[in-house]
Design a protein around this motif. Structure first.
Motif, PDB file in Angstrom:
ATOM      1  N   VAL A 174       0.837  -1.203   0.000  1.00 39.29           N
ATOM      2  CA  VAL A 174       0.000   0.000   0.000  1.00 39.29           C
ATOM      3  C   VAL A 174       0.872   1.253   0.000  1.00 39.29           C
ATOM      4  CG1 VAL A 174      -1.606   1.355   1.415  1.00 39.29           C
ATOM      5  CG2 VAL A 174      -2.027  -1.070   1.050  1.00 39.29           C
ATOM      6  N   ALA A 175       1.912   1.241   0.846  1.00 40.65           N
ATOM      7  CA  ALA A 175       2.799   2.405   0.903  1.00 40.65           C
ATOM      8  C   ALA A 175       3.541   2.589  -0.417  1.00 40.65           C
ATOM      9  CB  ALA A 175       3.781   2.252   2.062  1.00 40.65           C
ATOM     10  N   LEU A 176       3.977   1.495  -1.024  1.00 38.92           N
ATOM     11  CA  LEU A 176       4.682   1.583  -2.311  1.00 38.92           C
ATOM     12  C   LEU A 176       3.763   2.151  -3.385  1.00 38.92           C
ATOM     13  CD1 LEU A 176       6.601  -1.825  -2.295  1.00 38.92           C
ATOM     14  CD2 LEU A 176       7.657   0.438  -2.301  1.00 38.92           C
ATOM     15  N   LEU A 177       2.506   1.696  -3.402  1.00 35.00           N
ATOM     16  CA  LEU A 177       1.552   2.184  -4.394  1.00 35.00           C
ATOM     17  C   LEU A 177       1.285   3.667  -4.202  1.00 35.00           C
ATOM     18  CD1 LEU A 177      -0.935  -0.807  -4.286  1.00 35.00           C
ATOM     19  CD2 LEU A 177       0.388  -0.113  -6.286  1.00 35.00           C
ATOM     20  N   LYS A 178       1.174   4.091  -2.943  1.00 31.38           N
ATOM     21  CA  LYS A 178       0.938   5.500  -2.648  1.00 31.38           C
ATOM     22  C   LYS A 178       2.071   6.349  -3.222  1.00 31.38           C
ATOM     23  CE  LYS A 178       0.402   8.741   1.172  1.00 31.38           C
ATOM     24  NZ  LYS A 178       1.575   9.619   1.134  1.00 31.38           N
ATOM     25  N   LEU A 179       3.295   5.813  -3.133  1.00 35.08           N
ATOM     26  CA  LEU A 179       4.460   6.537  -3.629  1.00 35.08           C
ATOM     27  C   LEU A 179       4.612   6.420  -5.138  1.00 35.08           C
ATOM     28  CD1 LEU A 179       6.919   5.371  -0.852  1.00 35.08           C
ATOM     29  CD2 LEU A 179       6.192   7.725  -1.216  1.00 35.08           C
ATOM     30  N   GLY A 180       3.785   5.575  -5.740  1.00 38.02           N
ATOM     31  CA  GLY A 180       3.866   5.403  -7.181  1.00 38.02           C
ATOM     32  C   GLY A 180       4.916   4.402  -7.631  1.00 38.02           C
ATOM     33  N   ASN A 239     -23.383  -4.885   6.461  1.00 34.63           N
ATOM     34  CA  ASN A 239     -23.534  -3.475   6.808  1.00 34.63           C
ATOM     35  C   ASN A 239     -23.547  -2.639   5.521  1.00 34.63           C
ATOM     36  OD1 ASN A 239     -23.414  -0.856   7.674  1.00 34.63           O
ATOM     37  ND2 ASN A 239     -21.743  -1.189   9.128  1.00 34.63           N
ATOM     38  N   PRO A 240     -24.737  -2.263   5.043  1.00 31.18           N
ATOM     39  CA  PRO A 240     -24.855  -1.562   3.753  1.00 31.18           C
ATOM     40  C   PRO A 240     -24.248  -0.159   3.751  1.00 31.18           C
ATOM     41  CG  PRO A 240     -26.983  -2.391   4.545  1.00 31.18           C
ATOM     42  CD  PRO A 240     -26.023  -2.532   5.663  1.00 31.18           C
ATOM     43  N   ASP A 241     -23.848   0.366   4.912  1.00 26.22           N
ATOM     44  CA  ASP A 241     -23.189   1.676   4.939  1.00 26.22           C
ATOM     45  C   ASP A 241     -21.773   1.615   4.389  1.00 26.22           C
ATOM     46  OD1 ASP A 241     -25.329   2.959   6.037  1.00 26.22           O
ATOM     47  OD2 ASP A 241     -24.672   2.630   8.108  1.00 26.22           O
ATOM     48  N   LEU A 242     -21.274   0.420   4.193  1.00 32.00           N
ATOM     49  CA  LEU A 242     -19.888   0.286   3.764  1.00 32.00           C
ATOM     50  C   LEU A 242     -19.783   0.325   2.252  1.00 32.00           C
ATOM     51  CD1 LEU A 242     -18.782  -2.584   6.175  1.00 32.00           C
ATOM     52  CD2 LEU A 242     -18.328  -0.154   6.429  1.00 32.00           C
ATOM     53  N   GLU A 243     -18.663   0.863   1.783  1.00 28.89           N
ATOM     54  CA  GLU A 243     -18.413   0.892   0.345  1.00 28.89           C
ATOM     55  C   GLU A 243     -16.954   0.541   0.078  1.00 28.89           C
ATOM     56  OE1 GLU A 243     -20.920   3.240  -1.719  1.00 28.89           O
ATOM     57  OE2 GLU A 243     -19.475   3.988  -3.196  1.00 28.89           O
ATOM     58  N   TYR A 244     -16.743  -0.141  -1.061  1.00 29.60           N
ATOM     59  CA  TYR A 244     -15.396  -0.620  -1.395  1.00 29.60           C
ATOM     60  C   TYR A 244     -14.865   0.126  -2.601  1.00 29.60           C
ATOM     61  CZ  TYR A 244     -11.758  -3.973  -2.849  1.00 29.60           C
ATOM     62  OH  TYR A 244     -10.580  -4.579  -3.221  1.00 29.60           O
ATOM     63  N   VAL A 245     -13.621   0.566  -2.514  1.00 30.85           N
ATOM     64  CA  VAL A 245     -13.034   1.351  -3.596  1.00 30.85           C
ATOM     65  C   VAL A 245     -11.667   0.800  -3.964  1.00 30.85           C
ATOM     66  CG1 VAL A 245     -12.055   3.609  -4.154  1.00 30.85           C
ATOM     67  CG2 VAL A 245     -14.206   3.472  -2.917  1.00 30.85           C
ATOM     68  N   ILE A 246     -11.400   0.723  -5.280  1.00 29.88           N
ATOM     69  CA  ILE A 246     -10.047   0.416  -5.733  1.00 29.88           C
ATOM     70  C   ILE A 246      -9.381   1.759  -6.036  1.00 29.88           C
ATOM     71  CG2 ILE A 246      -8.649  -0.652  -7.523  1.00 29.88           C
ATOM     72  CD1 ILE A 246     -10.927  -2.670  -7.917  1.00 29.88           C
ATOM     73  N   PRO A 247      -8.362   2.150  -5.265  1.00 33.63           N
ATOM     74  CA  PRO A 247      -7.764   3.474  -5.445  1.00 33.63           C
ATOM     75  C   PRO A 247      -7.159   3.655  -6.839  1.00 33.63           C
ATOM     76  CG  PRO A 247      -7.125   2.536  -3.354  1.00 33.63           C
ATOM     77  CD  PRO A 247      -7.783   1.446  -4.125  1.00 33.63           C
ATOM     78  N   LYS A 248      -7.102   4.926  -7.254  1.00 32.02           N
ATOM     79  CA  LYS A 248      -6.687   5.232  -8.622  1.00 32.02           C
ATOM     80  C   LYS A 248      -5.212   4.918  -8.885  1.00 32.02           C
ATOM     81  CE  LYS A 248      -5.663  10.055  -7.611  1.00 32.02           C
ATOM     82  NZ  LYS A 248      -6.352  11.063  -6.838  1.00 32.02           N
ATOM     83  N   GLU A 249      -4.396   4.882  -7.811  1.00 28.80           N
ATOM     84  CA  GLU A 249      -2.973   4.557  -8.018  1.00 28.80           C
ATOM     85  C   GLU A 249      -2.783   3.101  -8.400  1.00 28.80           C
ATOM     86  OE1 GLU A 249      -4.154   5.844  -5.221  1.00 28.80           O
ATOM     87  OE2 GLU A 249      -3.086   7.666  -4.651  1.00 28.80           O
ATOM     88  N   GLY A 250      -3.869   2.348  -8.345  1.00 16.65           N
ATOM     89  CA  GLY A 250      -3.764   0.936  -8.681  1.00 16.65           C
ATOM     90  C   GLY A 250      -3.708   0.086  -7.434  1.00 16.65           C
ATOM     91  N   THR A 251      -3.728  -1.203  -7.623  1.00 17.12           N
ATOM     92  CA  THR A 251      -3.715  -2.089  -6.470  1.00 17.12           C
ATOM     93  C   THR A 251      -3.191  -3.461  -6.855  1.00 17.12           C
ATOM     94  OG1 THR A 251      -5.013  -2.895  -4.608  1.00 17.12           O
ATOM     95  CG2 THR A 251      -6.067  -2.973  -6.749  1.00 17.12           C
ATOM     96  N   ASN A 252      -3.289  -4.353  -5.903  1.00 19.95           N
ATOM     97  CA  ASN A 252      -2.833  -5.727  -6.077  1.00 19.95           C
ATOM     98  C   ASN A 252      -3.980  -6.571  -6.640  1.00 19.95           C
ATOM     99  OD1 ASN A 252      -2.470  -8.420  -3.727  1.00 19.95           O
ATOM    100  ND2 ASN A 252      -1.484  -8.258  -5.709  1.00 19.95           N
TER     101      ASN A 252
END
Lengths: 347, 279
Positions: A174-180, A239-252
């Motif tokens: 996650v930290a590596l992805l944040k840094l690009g 819990n329908p209040d929850l939402e899942y997002v794939i961040p724009k920097e990409g992911t695994n």
């Protein structure tokens, strides 16, 4: 001295008797070793009934657990479910057997995009079981900002509202992805930068959790958590209040595949089992039960409406174009360990 | 003294399940190489060199500190409890001890999980607090929660040994002290407490050792934010797969525990003339 002899004799008799008891069954059996809570166990019963093969089912918690158990020997397994990078490592170390694809006709059910992936380029060893992504799950009632980037997990105003994964590899990624950077980087400087990011983030993190994160998020106790997509499906169900997002920097992007260890005792029935698991109705049962994503299109059609249309479990191609699959870290695993210890042992 | 024949099975047991594993840990601790491949092992002190760096020593320090505090709290809470129970009449006494033991019939892990729901932000305790109009408290994922978990889980190990010593104290001794003009305070400080020291020593050891090596409590109630030495060892065995480093940390942990036991048993020996307690 006589007494010692009789004790030794007694122990020997007991051991032999227990071994014989194990051999007594004429029915063939296979030893299946899977992740915890990662199958609809009713499926095992169906397999036993249809094929007359007994399934001895046991579970592990991490890829590394599995690897160590396999390396030590002692028990032998016929079907196991390692993830991408672990398959790569096991192939490299000659721990897996090549599959006889003639025995697995249901392979044709699997979507073509799941073949030829880096960890098994010629598809000699592995058959995809489930797949998914890593992303941020957040509670809509607690967050006003737009959540579309890993940066939000470094936001001062969400102090003590953030749950990170208690997993070296995933959290450093996650930290590596944040840094690009690539999450498979072997560059120590980049890893050191990721470490600095995680140390900076640590005061904001409420906890580093494993499976307990489900309770925390479903109970509305924290605003953000980093989770696997399949768990997200299960959490949103509760819990329908929850939402899942794939961040724009990409992911695994990850895959858990079925493979047969090189020292398997019953390869033939193991292949039958893998074939059975690729049958659309069976794959659908498993996917429905555990919430993870099946690679079999026909199985997806059999799922209930809400799951079939779930963007979390089955994201569009555009959403996952910016993803990367973990590679075998090999020797760099030592660096991961050091970084993780330094992150979690600071003040 | 000649060993009795009936002792042989126990010696066999100790050999297989205690002595051999201990030597394996020692062997792993002083070697390095690929943990899964015996042929790659070579004698090395690198694991210990790695441990004696500030980062690991800090974790060790934190573990000793938390284990020490929780032992003190357990003693402060446990001794009066054991004393009060031992003063009760026979029937009531047994019921009270049973109350202490019953929670231990449930799995330790489950009881620790239960604290998650009690201490959580929307947990039971905060529910009560907000109901009476106060601000919710941050109860979980900090050192206090870890301490609470330790004290809660290990308190019976302090109470039971002290209690079993206290009930065995000869009533005649107390009567004799009374006859000789001692007041209740003097009876306690000069007769009861000195006689109960073996129980206190056992209690301290039985609380300190698990508190020092726990990893589940710090993981669940501390949210993995504060590594203890137990967490580091678990990490080496379960994730990193470096059994050599894990073993050497286990050895260091054992040495620490041995030192504490040696210190505490010193107090013991002064009263007992040697051979008492666990040592």
């Amino acid at each position: 001295m006589k007494k010692i002899k009789s004790i030794v004799l007694f122990v020997l008799v007991a051991v032999i008797a227990s071994m014989l008891a194990g051999c007594g069954e004429s029915k063939p059996s296979i030893n299946v070793f899977n992740w915890g809570d990662y199958i609809d166990e009713g499926v095992l019963k169906e397999f036993e009934k249809e094929y007359g093969v007994k399934v001895n089912y046991s579970m592990y918690a991490t890829n590394e657990d599995l690897y160590v158990k396999l390396k030590q020997g002692g028990e032998s397994f016929d079907v196991i479910f390692p993830s991408d990078y672990m398959i790569e490592r096991m192939v490299r170390e000659g721990m897996l057997a090549k599959l006889d694809k003639d025995n697995i006709p249901n392979l044709k059910n699997i979507d073509k995009s799941f073949f030829g992936l880096d960890y098994d380029p010629d598809d000699e060893y592995s058959v995809p079981y489930m797949w998914g992504t890593v992303g941020i799950i957040y509670n809509k009632t607690m967050v006003d900002d737009v959540v579309d980037s890993w940066d939000i997990l470094w936001e001062e105003k969400y102090k003590d509202q953030i749950i990170m994964l208690n997993s070296q590899r995933d959290t450093i990624a996650v930290a590596l992805l944040k840094l690009g950077y690539s999450m498979n980087t072997r560059n120590i400087d980049e890893l050191e930068e990721a470490k600095a990011e995680l140390i900076k983030q640590r005061p904001l993190v409420w906890a580093y959790q494993g499976d307990e994160v489900k309770d925390t998020m479903v109970g509305g106790e924290a605003a953000f958590a980093v989770v696997w997509s399949g768990d997200a499906v299960a959490m949103i169900r509760d819990n329908p209040d929850l939402e899942y997002v794939i961040p724009k920097e990409g992911t695994n992007l990850w895959f858990d595949d079925m493979v047969i260890p090189a020292n398997a005792k019953n390869k033939e029935d193991a292949e039958k089992f893998i074939d059975f698991m690729c049958r659309p109705d069976i794959a659908a049962k498993n996917a429905d039960y555990i919430g993870y994503s099946t690679p079999i299109p026909e199985a997806i059609d059999l799922l209930p409406e809400d799951m079939k249309n779930s963007k979390v479990a089955y994201p569009s191609e555009k959403e996952i174009e910016n993803t990367e699959i973990f590679r075998d870290p090999m020797d760099i695993v030592v660096e991961y360990d050091r970084i993780w210890t330094e992150v979690l042992s600071g003040e | 003294m000649r060993m009795k024949r009936t002792a042989y099975p126990y010696i066999l047991w100790i050999g297989i399940f205690i002595v051999i594993p201990l030597f394996l840990i020692l062997y792993f601790a002083f070697t390095a190489g690929n943990s899964q491949d015996f042929s790659s092992f070579e004698i090395s002190l690198s694991n210990f060199r790695r441990f004696f760096t500030p980062i690991y020593l800090k974790v060790l320090g934190r573990s000793v500190n938390l284990a020490f505090i929780s032992t003190i709290i357990c003693l402060a809470l446990g001794y009066p409890m054991a004393y009060i129970i031992s003063k009760e009449r026979h029937k009531k006494r047994n019921i009270m001890i049973l109350m202490f033991v019953i929670p231990m019939w449930m799995n330790f892990l489950l009881r620790t999980y239960a604290w998650l729901t009690l201490l959580g932000r929307n947990g039971f305790i905060n529910f009560i607090i907000t109901k009476i109009g106060l601000k919710p408290l941050d109860l979980i994922f900090n050192d206090k929660a870890v301490l609470l978990g330790m004290v809660y889980n290990f308190l019976p190990f302090m109470v039971l040994p002290i209690y079993s010593i206290l009930v065995k104290i000869d009533k005649n001794l107390i009567e004799a002290a009374e006859d000789l003009g001692a007041n209740r305070f003097e009876i306690f400080t000069k007769v009861i407490f000195p006689l109960s020291i073996p129980g206190v020593i056992t209690g301290i050891t039985m609380v300190f050792i698990p508190a020092m090596s726990t990893f589940i409590i710090s993981s669940l109630l501390g949210g993995n934010k504060y590594n203890l030495i137990g967490n580091l060892i678990e990490q080496q065995f379960r994730w990193t797969g470096d059994w050599h480093f894990g073993s050497s940390m286990s050895i260091i942990l054992m040495v620490f525990i041995l030192i504490t036991m040696a210190i505490t048993s010193k107090f013991d020996k002064e009263k007992e003339g040697g051979g008492g307690g666990l040592w």
